[in-house]
Design a protein around this motif. Structure first.
Motif, short mmCIF file in Angstrom:
data_model
loop_
_atom_site.label_atom_id
_atom_site.label_comp_id
_atom_site.label_asym_id
_atom_site.label_seq_id
_atom_site.Cartn_x
_atom_site.Cartn_y
_atom_site.Cartn_z
N SER A 103 0.47 -1.00 -0.03
CA SER A 103 -0.44 0.18 -0.46
C SER A 103 0.76 1.69 -0.08
N MET A 104 0.57 2.27 -0.43
CA MET A 104 1.40 3.11 -0.88
C MET A 104 0.24 4.19 -0.43
N GLY A 105 0.90 5.20 0.39
CA GLY A 105 -0.37 6.36 1.21
C GLY A 105 0.14 7.74 2.07
N SER A 106 -0.53 8.98 1.93
CA SER A 106 0.10 9.56 2.50
C SER A 106 -1.23 10.59 2.76
N VAL A 107 -0.52 11.76 3.66
CA VAL A 107 -1.50 12.84 4.75
C VAL A 107 -1.14 14.15 4.05
N SER A 108 -2.34 15.19 3.18
CA SER A 108 -1.16 16.92 3.45
C SER A 108 -2.16 17.26 3.88
N LEU A 109 -1.66 18.27 4.47
CA LEU A 109 -2.60 19.82 4.66
C LEU A 109 -2.71 20.60 3.85
N GLY A 110 -3.80 21.53 3.64
CA GLY A 110 -3.87 22.67 2.39
C GLY A 110 -5.09 22.39 2.24
N PHE A 111 -5.39 23.34 1.45
CA PHE A 111 -7.06 23.56 1.05
C PHE A 111 -7.12 22.95 -0.30
N GLN A 112 -7.61 22.64 -0.57
CA GLN A 112 -8.01 21.84 -1.65
C GLN A 112 -8.94 21.35 -1.90
N ILE A 113 -9.43 21.22 -3.29
CA ILE A 113 -10.92 21.18 -3.21
C ILE A 113 -10.74 19.78 -4.59
N GLY A 114 -12.01 18.84 -4.43
CA GLY A 114 -11.62 18.00 -6.20
C GLY A 114 -10.76 17.12 -5.73
N ALA A 115 -10.83 16.42 -7.00
CA ALA A 115 -10.31 15.17 -6.00
C ALA A 115 -9.28 14.67 -7.33
N ASP A 116 -8.91 13.51 -7.21
CA ASP A 116 -8.13 13.27 -8.71
C ASP A 116 -7.18 11.60 -8.49
N MET A 133 12.28 -0.22 0.32
CA MET A 133 11.37 -1.00 0.03
C MET A 133 11.02 -2.07 1.20
N LEU A 134 12.26 -2.79 1.45
CA LEU A 134 11.81 -4.14 1.62
C LEU A 134 11.28 -3.79 3.30
N SER A 135 11.64 -3.11 4.54
CA SER A 135 11.33 -2.69 5.62
C SER A 135 9.60 -2.90 6.02
N THR A 136 9.04 -2.72 6.93
CA THR A 136 8.45 -3.24 7.10
C THR A 136 7.38 -1.56 7.22
N ASP A 137 7.88 -0.60 7.44
CA ASP A 137 6.62 0.25 7.24
C ASP A 137 7.86 1.07 6.97
N TYR A 138 8.10 1.50 5.62
CA TYR A 138 9.15 3.37 4.88
C TYR A 138 8.27 4.26 4.05
N LYS A 139 8.43 5.57 4.53
CA LYS A 139 8.40 6.69 4.50
C LYS A 139 9.26 7.49 3.61
N ILE A 140 8.82 7.46 2.04
CA ILE A 140 9.55 7.53 1.07
C ILE A 140 10.49 8.58 1.43
N SER A 176 6.03 14.29 -6.37
CA SER A 176 6.35 14.49 -5.72
C SER A 176 6.14 13.33 -4.77
N ILE A 177 6.99 12.41 -4.17
CA ILE A 177 6.40 11.05 -3.43
C ILE A 177 7.33 11.50 -1.58
N GLU A 178 7.61 12.52 -1.48
CA GLU A 178 8.09 12.76 -0.54
C GLU A 178 7.58 12.73 0.72
N GLY A 179 8.16 11.74 1.81
CA GLY A 179 6.90 11.46 3.23
C GLY A 179 5.88 10.46 2.65
N ALA A 180 5.52 9.73 1.27
CA ALA A 180 4.75 8.94 1.13
C ALA A 180 4.78 7.58 1.49
N ALA A 181 3.70 6.70 2.56
CA ALA A 181 4.39 5.60 3.25
C ALA A 181 3.81 4.60 2.40
N ILE A 182 5.28 3.33 2.68
CA ILE A 182 5.25 2.11 1.33
C ILE A 182 5.49 1.45 2.60
N THR A 183 4.25 -0.05 2.76
CA THR A 183 3.46 -0.11 3.83
C THR A 183 3.39 -2.00 3.23
#
Length: 232
Positions: A103-116, A133-140, A176-183
Motif C-alpha cells: 500500500s502507498m499513502g500519505s496525508v497533507s494539509l491544505g485547501f484542496q478542492i476536488g479529487a483526482d 522498500m523491503l522494510s515493514t514500514d517505510y516513508k519515501i 513528488s512523493i516525499e514522505g509517502a508511506a509504503i507498507t
C-alpha cells in the motif's frame, strides 16, 4: 460547546480518519486484478513517445513499483492512497521476480478542492533504494534520495535511489512523493501465493511464483550488456 470548538474537533476527527480510509479503500477486489491493471499501466508508460528516458533506462532498475490508481482528494484536508505491486530484478541473471503487494499513502494539509486519480511508477535504481522498500514500514525519502523522473526525449539522467513518474488524465510528468508511506500487504501476498511469504523471499530470493504474473513479467525489460548503474 462553542461553535469554534466543535469545528476544531471536526477537523481533528477528519485528520484521524482520513489515513485509515486511504489505507483501507479497496480499489481492487483481488490481488490478481491489481497485477492485471499494473501490466496495463506499465505498457502505457513504455509505449508513450514522451517517455524516452524511461524506456531507455528502465532495464537498469533494481525494482519497479507500479501503482495503477493513486487517489487524492478532499476539502481542507487532502489525502492520497493506493495499492501497488513491486517487482525486483536479479542483476546477475536479469530475471524479474513475481510481484509483492504494497500500500502507498500519505496525508497533507491544505485547501484542496476536488479529487483526482494518478498512475504512479517508481524506478528503484539502487540497492539502497530496494533495501528501503523491503522494510515493514517505510516513508519515501527518509533514508534514500528521491527525484522526479525525467520526461521527454531531451531529458537528462538523474542521480537518485528512486525516480518517480506519474500520469494523470493521460498527461505524463514527474511527481513528488516525499514522505509517502509504503507498507507491505502481507495478507495480499499470502492470498496471491497461497501461503504466508515475506517480501524478501518474493523479491530477492525469488522463492515463490504465480504463473498469473507471467503476463506482467514478460513486459519487463532484459538487462543490457555492460549496462552501468544510475545513481548510488
Amino acid at each position: 460547546m462553542p461553535r469554534s470548538c466543535r469545528f476544531v474537533l471536526f477537523l481533528l476527527a477528519l485528520i484521524h480518519l482520513l489515513p485509515v480510509y486511504s489505507a483501507r479503500a479497496d480499489y481492487y477486489a483481488e490481488p490478481a486484478d491489481l497485477v492485471d491493471r499494473a501490466a496495463v499501466v506499465y505498457r502505457g508508460f513504455i509505449n508513450d513517445p514522451n517517455m524516452t528516458w524511461f524506456q531507455n533506462n528502465v532495464d537498469r532498475a533494481k525494482g519497479i513499483f507500479i501503482v495503477p490508481q493513486m487517489l487524492r482528494g478532499g476539502f481542507i484536508i487532502g489525502g492520497s492512497g493506493g495499492r501497488g505491486v513491486l517487482v525486483g530484478q536479479d542483476t546477475n541473471t536479469a530475471r524479474w521476480s513475481s510481484p509483492a503487494f504494497y500500500s502507498m499513502g500519505s496525508v497533507s494539509l491544505g485547501f484542496q478542492i476536488g479529487a483526482d486519480s494518478s498512475e504512479i511508477i517508481l524506478l528503484i535504481m539502487t540497492d539502497r533504494g530496494l533495501n528501503a522498500m523491503l522494510s515493514t514500514d517505510y516513508k519515501i525519502g527518509a533514508d534514500v534520495a528521491v527525484a522526479a523522473g525525467p520526461i521527454g526525449a531531451s531529458a537528462k539522467a538523474q542521480s537518485a535511489d528512486i525516480l518517480a513518474f506519474g500520469r494523470s488524465q493521460g498527461i505524463f510528468g514527474g511527481v513528488s512523493i516525499e514522505g509517502a508511506a509504503i507498507t507491505p500487504l502481507n495478507d495480499w501476498n499470502r492470498r496471491y501465493y497461497g501461503k504466508p511469504v515475506q517480501v524478501f523471499d518474493i523479491l530477492i530470493k525469488q522463492k515463490v511464483n504465480n504463473a498469473h504474473a507471467d503476463r506482467l513479467r514478460q513486459l519487463l525489460p532484459k538487462a543490457k550488456p555492460n549496462a552501468q548503474p544510475i545513481g548510488r
